[in-house]
Design a protein around this motif. Sequence first.
Motif, PDB file in Angstrom:
ATOM      1  N   VAL A  46       0.837  -1.204   0.000  1.00 38.85           N
ATOM      2  CA  VAL A  46       0.000   0.000   0.000  1.00 38.85           C
ATOM      3  C   VAL A  46       0.873   1.256   0.000  1.00 38.85           C
ATOM      4  N   SER A  47       1.925   1.239   0.808  1.00 39.61           N
ATOM      5  CA  SER A  47       2.837   2.378   0.868  1.00 39.61           C
ATOM      6  C   SER A  47       3.523   2.607  -0.480  1.00 39.61           C
ATOM      7  N   ALA A  48       3.898   1.510  -1.142  1.00 39.20           N
ATOM      8  CA  ALA A  48       4.531   1.634  -2.458  1.00 39.20           C
ATOM      9  C   ALA A  48       3.567   2.248  -3.467  1.00 39.20           C
ATOM     10  N   LEU A  49       2.312   1.819  -3.448  1.00 42.96           N
ATOM     11  CA  LEU A  49       1.311   2.377  -4.359  1.00 42.96           C
ATOM     12  C   LEU A  49       1.033   3.845  -4.037  1.00 42.96           C
ATOM     13  N   ASN A  50       1.084   4.177  -2.764  1.00 42.79           N
ATOM     14  CA  ASN A  50       0.896   5.560  -2.322  1.00 42.79           C
ATOM     15  C   ASN A  50       1.888   6.481  -3.023  1.00 42.79           C
ATOM     16  N   PHE A  51       3.158   6.127  -2.970  1.00 46.87           N
ATOM     17  CA  PHE A  51       4.183   6.987  -3.557  1.00 46.87           C
ATOM     18  C   PHE A  51       4.333   6.781  -5.064  1.00 46.87           C
ATOM     19  N   PHE A  52       3.920   5.621  -5.557  1.00 42.29           N
ATOM     20  CA  PHE A  52       3.919   5.383  -7.003  1.00 42.29           C
ATOM     21  C   PHE A  52       2.967   6.365  -7.681  1.00 42.29           C
ATOM     22  N   ASP A  53       1.743   6.435  -7.183  1.00 41.31           N
ATOM     23  CA  ASP A  53       0.742   7.324  -7.770  1.00 41.31           C
ATOM     24  C   ASP A  53       1.115   8.788  -7.580  1.00 41.31           C
ATOM     25  N   ARG A  54       1.821   9.070  -6.496  1.00 40.83           N
ATOM     26  CA  ARG A  54       2.232  10.444  -6.235  1.00 40.83           C
ATOM     27  C   ARG A  54       3.376  10.873  -7.146  1.00 40.83           C
ATOM     28  N   ALA A  55       4.299   9.948  -7.416  1.00 42.53           N
ATOM     29  CA  ALA A  55       5.498  10.277  -8.185  1.00 42.53           C
ATOM     30  C   ALA A  55       5.258  10.342  -9.684  1.00 42.53           C
ATOM     31  N   ILE A  56       4.288   9.580 -10.170  1.00 40.48           N
ATOM     32  CA  ILE A  56       4.112   9.465 -11.617  1.00 40.48           C
ATOM     33  C   ILE A  56       3.767  10.800 -12.261  1.00 40.48           C
ATOM     34  N   MET A  57       3.172  11.697 -11.491  1.00 39.01           N
ATOM     35  CA  MET A  57       2.818  13.018 -12.019  1.00 39.01           C
ATOM     36  C   MET A  57       4.060  13.757 -12.512  1.00 39.01           C
ATOM     37  N   GLY A  58       5.168  13.571 -11.787  1.00 36.35           N
ATOM     38  CA  GLY A  58       6.387  14.316 -12.114  1.00 36.35           C
ATOM     39  C   GLY A  58       6.939  14.029 -13.495  1.00 36.35           C
ATOM     40  N   VAL A  59       6.863  12.782 -13.943  1.00 38.40           N
ATOM     41  CA  VAL A  59       7.444  12.414 -15.226  1.00 38.40           C
ATOM     42  C   VAL A  59       6.513  12.742 -16.393  1.00 38.40           C
ATOM     43  N   ARG A 161       8.522  -3.196  16.718  1.00 48.33           N
ATOM     44  CA  ARG A 161       7.705  -2.157  16.083  1.00 48.33           C
ATOM     45  C   ARG A 161       8.530  -1.231  15.193  1.00 48.33           C
ATOM     46  N   THR A 162       9.681  -0.793  15.672  1.00 43.51           N
ATOM     47  CA  THR A 162      10.507   0.124  14.881  1.00 43.51           C
ATOM     48  C   THR A 162      10.973  -0.531  13.594  1.00 43.51           C
ATOM     49  N   ARG A 163      11.302  -1.816  13.662  1.00 40.34           N
ATOM     50  CA  ARG A 163      11.715  -2.553  12.464  1.00 40.34           C
ATOM     51  C   ARG A 163      10.564  -2.625  11.459  1.00 40.34           C
ATOM     52  N   ALA A 164       9.354  -2.824  11.967  1.00 41.49           N
ATOM     53  CA  ALA A 164       8.184  -2.878  11.084  1.00 41.49           C
ATOM     54  C   ALA A 164       7.933  -1.535  10.412  1.00 41.49           C
ATOM     55  N   VAL A 165       8.103  -0.450  11.163  1.00 37.40           N
ATOM     56  CA  VAL A 165       7.920   0.890  10.592  1.00 37.40           C
ATOM     57  C   VAL A 165       8.989   1.170   9.544  1.00 37.40           C
ATOM     58  N   ALA A 166      10.210   0.708   9.800  1.00 37.28           N
ATOM     59  CA  ALA A 166      11.289   0.881   8.821  1.00 37.28           C
ATOM     60  C   ALA A 166      10.968   0.133   7.529  1.00 37.28           C
ATOM     61  N   ALA A 167      10.412  -1.055   7.660  1.00 36.73           N
ATOM     62  CA  ALA A 167      10.029  -1.826   6.472  1.00 36.73           C
ATOM     63  C   ALA A 167       8.934  -1.108   5.693  1.00 36.73           C
ATOM     64  N   LEU A 168       8.004  -0.501   6.419  1.00 40.18           N
ATOM     65  CA  LEU A 168       6.941   0.270   5.770  1.00 40.18           C
ATOM     66  C   LEU A 168       7.528   1.432   4.982  1.00 40.18           C
ATOM     67  N   SER A 169       8.533   2.084   5.537  1.00 40.52           N
ATOM     68  CA  SER A 169       9.184   3.210   4.857  1.00 40.52           C
ATOM     69  C   SER A 169       9.885   2.770   3.579  1.00 40.52           C
ATOM     70  N   CYS A 170      10.380   1.555   3.570  1.00 35.90           N
ATOM     71  CA  CYS A 170      11.019   1.034   2.354  1.00 35.90           C
ATOM     72  C   CYS A 170      10.019   0.970   1.202  1.00 35.90           C
ATOM     73  N   GLY A 171       8.771   0.671   1.522  1.00 33.66           N
ATOM     74  CA  GLY A 171       7.735   0.628   0.502  1.00 33.66           C
ATOM     75  C   GLY A 171       7.567   1.974  -0.173  1.00 33.66           C
ATOM     76  N   ALA A 172       7.660   3.047   0.610  1.00 37.55           N
ATOM     77  CA  ALA A 172       7.530   4.393   0.055  1.00 37.55           C
ATOM     78  C   ALA A 172       8.665   4.694  -0.924  1.00 37.55           C
ATOM     79  N   ALA A 173       9.887   4.330  -0.553  1.00 34.40           N
ATOM     80  CA  ALA A 173      11.036   4.584  -1.425  1.00 34.40           C
ATOM     81  C   ALA A 173      10.937   3.778  -2.715  1.00 34.40           C
ATOM     82  N   ILE A 174      10.532   2.513  -2.582  1.00 29.07           N
ATOM     83  CA  ILE A 174      10.398   1.655  -3.760  1.00 29.07           C
ATOM     84  C   ILE A 174       9.308   2.189  -4.685  1.00 29.07           C
ATOM     85  N   GLY A 175       8.174   2.555  -4.111  1.00 32.77           N
ATOM     86  CA  GLY A 175       7.064   3.060  -4.903  1.00 32.77           C
ATOM     87  C   GLY A 175       7.394   4.353  -5.614  1.00 32.77           C
TER      88      GLY A 175
END
Length: 255
Positions: A46-59, A161-175
């Motif tokens: 979900v996090s990856a899709l969040n930033f995927f849809d946000r980033a695509i506008m730029g290109v 918990r912190t490790r899980a949040v870090a993994a969630l953040s990776c989704g944003a970077a990938i997306g």
Amino acid sequence: MNSTAEIVEVTSESLDDKIITRTHSAGNTKPDGRYAKYVLFVLILVSALNFFDRAIMGVLVEDIKADLQLSDADMGFLGGAAFAIFYATFGMALGRLADVWNRTKLLSLGLGLWSLMTALSGYAQGMRSLALCRFGVGVGESCASPGSLSIIYDYFSPKLRTRAVAALSCGAAIGGGLGFYAGGMILDSWNAAWPDASLAPLGLKGWQAAFVIAGIPGLLVALWVSTLREPVRGQSDGITNQSHARPFHEAASTL
């Protein structure tokens, strides 16, 4: 007397059934378990899709600008303010809603909204229609972070918990990274295959096709998110929270 005894016995059995059901439900959502890791995987997506849809506008900026005859100021508004204002405004209300309502439902609805608005951006015919779509994307995406983080806090104990949040953040970077790459690839491939947009599927131009294609996966994942089990609120921290009687009123009061 026999009737009274039978009623007491049935009531007792009913209460026992409820206790067993609740225990089974809690076991399915216990912190740090296999199901918790499965939920985390879905949230990363979900996090990856969040930033995927946000980033695509730029290109797609140059193609949108040329096709809709927009100025640099118009594109700055569409790519920045149109999204950010609604994201920030509704983020507070939807964050509060995540505190008092079902978070998996909230996340599913939010993902469905921003994915739908991303896809509809491909059918925009001018500044106003594209701006309305960007407003919708901002509103939908504003529930992603509070909803996901709140779910993680109940599915993972403090030691993980912190490790899980870090993994969630990776989704944003990938997306975000995939959004730029995939957007450019779709744009180039579509324009090369159909130089004349009138002959393309649905009559879409490259930038329009990129928006439509980007939005479709999120609609499917939104259905997936709706199947996730809502964790017991506060279970990882030993906190008992009562359900709120008027969650939507409570959320709206923050606007």
